[in-house]
Design an enzyme around this catalytic site. Structure first.
Site, short mmCIF file in Angstrom:
data_model
loop_
_atom_site.label_atom_id
_atom_site.label_comp_id
_atom_site.label_asym_id
_atom_site.label_seq_id
_atom_site.Cartn_x
_atom_site.Cartn_y
_atom_site.Cartn_z
N GLY A 14 31.84 -55.09 57.79
CA GLY A 14 31.12 -54.66 56.59
C GLY A 14 29.69 -54.22 56.89
O GLY A 14 29.26 -54.15 58.06
N VAL A 16 26.73 -55.72 56.27
CA VAL A 16 25.91 -56.75 56.92
C VAL A 16 26.51 -57.11 58.28
O VAL A 16 25.77 -57.33 59.25
CB VAL A 16 25.80 -57.99 55.99
N CYS A 149 19.38 -60.98 48.95
CA CYS A 149 18.47 -60.04 49.63
C CYS A 149 17.16 -59.82 48.87
O CYS A 149 16.10 -59.73 49.48
CB CYS A 149 19.18 -58.73 49.90
N HIS A 242 14.60 -52.92 49.37
CA HIS A 242 14.41 -53.30 47.98
C HIS A 242 12.89 -53.32 47.68
O HIS A 242 12.14 -54.09 48.29
CB HIS A 242 15.01 -54.67 47.69
P1 NAP Z 1 31.06 -55.43 52.68
O1 NAP Z 1 30.44 -54.23 53.31
O2 NAP Z 1 31.95 -55.25 51.52
O3 NAP Z 1 31.86 -56.26 53.84
C1 NAP Z 1 32.70 -57.36 53.52
C2 NAP Z 1 33.34 -57.95 54.78
O4 NAP Z 1 34.19 -59.03 54.40
C3 NAP Z 1 34.20 -56.98 55.59
O5 NAP Z 1 34.05 -57.25 56.96
C4 NAP Z 1 35.63 -57.33 55.13
O6 NAP Z 1 36.61 -57.06 56.13
C5 NAP Z 1 35.49 -58.84 54.97
N1 NAP Z 1 36.52 -59.38 54.09
C6 NAP Z 1 36.86 -58.97 52.84
N2 NAP Z 1 37.86 -59.73 52.35
C7 NAP Z 1 38.17 -60.63 53.30
C8 NAP Z 1 39.16 -61.66 53.39
N3 NAP Z 1 39.98 -61.97 52.38
N4 NAP Z 1 39.19 -62.40 54.53
C9 NAP Z 1 38.35 -62.14 55.56
N5 NAP Z 1 37.41 -61.15 55.53
C10 NAP Z 1 37.33 -60.41 54.41
O7 NAP Z 1 29.91 -56.44 52.19
P2 NAP Z 1 28.39 -56.62 52.73
O8 NAP Z 1 27.44 -55.83 51.93
O9 NAP Z 1 28.40 -56.51 54.20
O10 NAP Z 1 28.09 -58.12 52.28
C11 NAP Z 1 28.70 -59.23 52.93
C12 NAP Z 1 28.21 -60.50 52.26
O11 NAP Z 1 26.78 -60.59 52.38
C13 NAP Z 1 28.51 -60.51 50.75
O12 NAP Z 1 28.84 -61.82 50.38
C14 NAP Z 1 27.20 -60.06 50.13
O13 NAP Z 1 27.04 -60.52 48.83
C15 NAP Z 1 26.18 -60.65 51.08
N6 NAP Z 1 24.89 -59.95 51.18
C16 NAP Z 1 24.83 -58.60 51.30
C17 NAP Z 1 23.59 -57.97 51.43
C18 NAP Z 1 23.43 -56.47 51.54
O14 NAP Z 1 22.27 -56.01 51.51
N7 NAP Z 1 24.51 -55.70 51.68
C19 NAP Z 1 22.43 -58.74 51.48
C20 NAP Z 1 22.53 -60.14 51.36
C21 NAP Z 1 23.77 -60.72 51.22
P3 NAP Z 1 37.57 -55.73 56.06
O15 NAP Z 1 36.71 -54.59 56.54
O16 NAP Z 1 38.67 -56.06 57.00
O17 NAP Z 1 37.99 -55.58 54.62
#
Ligand code: NAP
Length: 353
Positions: A14, A16, A149, A242
């Site tokens: 993903g 992050v 974040c 942000h």
């Molecule tokens: P993302 O791009 O949607 O990535 C999600 C990840 O989780 C992918 O690697 C996905 O794998 C995996 N995943 C989904 N369903 C799963 C399952 N059932 N079992 C195992 N792995 C699974 O999200 P992101 O933005 O990187 O955010 C990740 C986390 O960090 C979230 O909880 C988010 O709230 C938090 N966060 C994000 C940010 C930001 O700025 N983006 C900042 C702080 C916190 P596949 O590719 O195989 O589906």
């Protein structure tokens, strides 16, 4: 340190997760030993399954790794979690129960009384919760959480002011980049040429997480700091970073000049300054009239510093200011790596002989 510590990344495909891969590629203490993701990605070559969006070449060694399922055991004493929140809760608990230190970016355990919600510059002492967590749950590992974040940038920027004058009231309005919603995130037709004045759950997270981070340790967990937060969160068409406009009221009167001096003089504890990911200074001040801006100021401190500008009087509360933080570095992967460095530096995770 010579031998590097093997680490695993959960949710490595993903937004992050990719930032973890990039930040850990040349890390002096850590080496990525495993990447893990959903069942749809597991068993495949990472380079084939990831939609790589970082503006650097994906390291060949990582591209060649086979994606693992998110189930313990995975190599190394530290598991970084960048999992989708819908899946993260039981997976992170399973890794902690199997002995890993799980440093997580997900929301699932942030408000758990046994889990430290950390910004190393702000609340190093909350690390003590790890011992209570392990004793209470009888597991050999632990879960340590990063704040959301926007909260990470907000609290770090206001920390010097809170310590000096005691935050009482906080009004914050955010302009949050699309990368904060993960990949593929907000549909282009919803965000291009537009602003979406709602981010689900974000205002509540800013309001409760900021008070936990700045709270004090009590017998049953953290006693939240006593200040009121009114947050308005908006999704805007920037890619990373942000930006927030803030009005803040304090228990003791403070002038903009005094606030600027406190922000400029702020330094972390020596226990934090020594970590490879810690920026010096953690808060950068830029009083040019039109700064900070995401495109120009986001990489300060390699994305780990927050930038504060436009510090001026507020006719309603005491001070007004603008702040900027990198959502996937200070607000996610970068700070999680810094927390893992802290675990090593404090002797909570052993270095290989
Ligand atoms: P993302 O791009 O949607 O990535 C999600 C990840 O989780 C992918 O690697 C996905 O794998 C995996 N995943 C989904 N369903 C799963 C399952 N059932 N079992 C195992 N792995 C699974 O999200 P992101 O933005 O990187 O955010 C990740 C986390 O960090 C979230 O909880 C988010 O709230 C938090 N966060 C994000 C940010 C930001 O700025 N983006 C900042 C702080 C916190 P596949 O590719 O195989 O589906």
């Amino acid at each position: 340190m010579t031998a590097r510590i093997p680490v695993s990344i959960l949710g490595a495909t993903g937004t992050v997760g990719q930032k973890f891969v990039r930040l850990l590629a040349d890390h002096p203490w850590f080496e990525v030993a495993a990447v893990a993701a959903s069942a749809a990605s597991a068993g495949k070559r990472y380079g084939d399954v990831v939609r790589w969006r970082e503006p650097v070449v994906l390291p060949e060694r990582i591209a060649a790794l086979t994606v693992q399922p998110c189930a313990p055991p995975l190599p190394g004493p530290i598991a970084f979690s960048a999992l989708d929140a819908d899946a993260a809760g039981p997976i992170e608990q399973a890794f902690a129960a199997a002995g890993a230190h799980v440093v997580t970016n997900t929301r699932n355990h942030r408000m758990d009384p046994g889990v430290p919600l950390l910004i190393p510059e702000a609340n190093l002492d909350h690390l003590a919760l790890v011992d209570r967590q392990r004793d209470g749950r009888g597991w050999p590992g632990a879960i340590l959480a990063n704040p959301n974040c926007s909260t990470a940038a907000l609290v770090l920027a206001l920390l010097p002011l809170h310590r000096a004058w005691g935050l009482e009231k906080l009004f914050v309005s955010t302009m949050q980049a699309v990368s904060g919603a993960g990949y593929p995130g907000v549909a282009s037709l919803d965000i291009l040429g537009n602003i979406v004045p709602f981010i689900g759950g974000e205002e509540e997270k800013m309001e409760r997480e900021s008070r936990k981070i700045l709270g004090t340790l009590g017998p049953d967990g953290v006693i939240p700091a006593e200040f009121a937060v009114s947050a308005h969160t908006n999704r805007v068409a920037t890619v990373d970073g942000h930006l927030m406009t803030v009005s803040a009221g304090f228990r003791t009167r403070v002038t903009p000049e005094q606030a600027l001096a406190a922000l400029r003089d702020f330094r972390a504890s020596p226990r934090v300054v020594c970590l490879p990911s810690s920026p010096t200074p953690p808060v950068e001040v830029d009083m040019r009239a039109d700064r900070p801006q995401p495109r120009l100021d986001l990489e300060r401190g390699r994305g780990m510093a927050v930038t504060v500008g436009r510090v001026r009087p507020c006719p309603i509360l005491d001070l007004r200011l603008v702040l900027l933080g990198h959502n996937t570095i200070r607000g996610a992967a970068g700070q999680a790596v810094q927390i893992a460095e802290l675990l090593v530096a404090e002797g909570r995770v052993e270095r290989p002989a």
